[in-house]
Design a protein around this motif. Sequence first.
Motif, short mmCIF file in Angstrom:
data_model
loop_
_atom_site.label_atom_id
_atom_site.label_comp_id
_atom_site.label_asym_id
_atom_site.label_seq_id
_atom_site.Cartn_x
_atom_site.Cartn_y
_atom_site.Cartn_z
N PHE A 116 -2.58 9.93 -19.87
CA PHE A 116 -2.66 10.09 -21.19
C PHE A 116 -1.92 8.98 -21.94
CE2 PHE A 116 -3.47 14.17 -19.62
CZ PHE A 116 -4.43 14.70 -20.66
N CYS A 117 -2.38 8.72 -23.06
CA CYS A 117 -1.90 7.73 -23.96
C CYS A 117 -1.38 8.01 -25.06
CB CYS A 117 -2.98 6.37 -23.95
SG CYS A 117 -2.26 4.95 -25.23
N GLY A 118 -0.08 7.41 -25.57
CA GLY A 118 0.38 7.37 -27.01
C GLY A 118 0.81 8.79 -27.10
N ALA A 119 0.58 9.46 -28.50
CA ALA A 119 1.09 10.82 -28.72
C ALA A 119 0.24 11.79 -28.05
CB ALA A 119 0.70 10.84 -30.23
N GLU A 120 -0.91 11.38 -27.57
CA GLU A 120 -1.91 12.58 -26.72
C GLU A 120 -1.20 12.70 -25.54
OE1 GLU A 120 -6.37 12.87 -25.20
OE2 GLU A 120 -5.64 10.81 -25.76
N ALA A 121 -1.10 14.15 -25.08
CA ALA A 121 -0.66 14.47 -23.84
C ALA A 121 -1.34 15.83 -23.42
CB ALA A 121 1.00 15.04 -24.13
N GLY A 122 -1.42 15.71 -22.10
CA GLY A 122 -2.13 17.12 -21.32
C GLY A 122 -1.23 18.27 -21.07
N ARG A 123 -1.95 19.37 -20.88
CA ARG A 123 -1.00 20.54 -20.63
C ARG A 123 -0.58 20.31 -19.21
NH1 ARG A 123 -2.39 25.14 -17.98
NH2 ARG A 123 -4.40 24.22 -17.75
N PHE A 124 0.71 20.74 -18.95
CA PHE A 124 1.48 20.71 -17.70
C PHE A 124 0.62 21.93 -16.75
CE2 PHE A 124 5.78 18.57 -17.80
CZ PHE A 124 5.17 17.25 -18.11
N ARG A 125 0.05 21.72 -15.84
CA ARG A 125 -0.70 22.64 -15.14
C ARG A 125 0.47 23.26 -14.10
NH1 ARG A 125 -6.17 19.11 -13.14
NH2 ARG A 125 -6.86 18.72 -15.29
N PRO A 126 0.28 24.64 -14.00
CA PRO A 126 1.43 25.42 -13.53
C PRO A 126 1.55 25.53 -11.93
CG PRO A 126 -0.29 26.70 -14.28
CD PRO A 126 -0.67 25.57 -14.73
#
Length: 212
Positions: A116-126
């Motif tokens: 992901f780039c910049g302020a965008e982020a993905g959810r930490f998969r558990p």
Amino acid sequence: MPILRGRAVRRIARGLLAALGVQLVWRGPAPRPGSLLVANHVSWLDVLALLAVAPVTLVAKREVGSWPAVGLLARAAGSIFVDRARPRRLPVTVGEVTAALRAGRTVAVFPEGTTFCGAEAGRFRPAVFQAAVDARAAVVPISIRYGSPAASFIGDDTLWASVRRVAKLRGLTVTLVGSPALRPEPGADRRSLARAAQASAGIRTTTFDLAA
């Protein structure tokens, strides 16, 4: 291929970063052996940055193993490769991470699953957090940030295009910020642990000398 350990991997990773003109900065407490390091994912440079900070066993997608230089170093460091085309093997991968943690090895993983780039982020998969619960291992959230968005490796970008773009940058800095370790209780919920790790990933703490 012989497995490289400790200082040898760190020296090579730092040498590759230096060759690309990338300055590495670490902020936070030194990760203790046997910890699970969980970091956001921005670029293929993340692999070199983590290998340069501490002796770690990386969990990475299978394609990384075929990359020139980076893949060679990752394989030599004994990385655990994930085949995304075979999701049913995920429990096997979690078991391998658990075994590595129980053996006292530090394991690093990108729980977002992609970049992901910049302020965008993905959810930490558990899923991988279950390994920390089963091994009773500390979880160390790490925030990875770059001084330029040009370092990002996303979308339809190719590895060679990204390498050329990074090589043209001047004074690129990659900063890794380690948060205080989370210590899951036996039987802890991996989803709650993943959320807690992601929430604390941006905490800044004291600095230690990477040259030590």
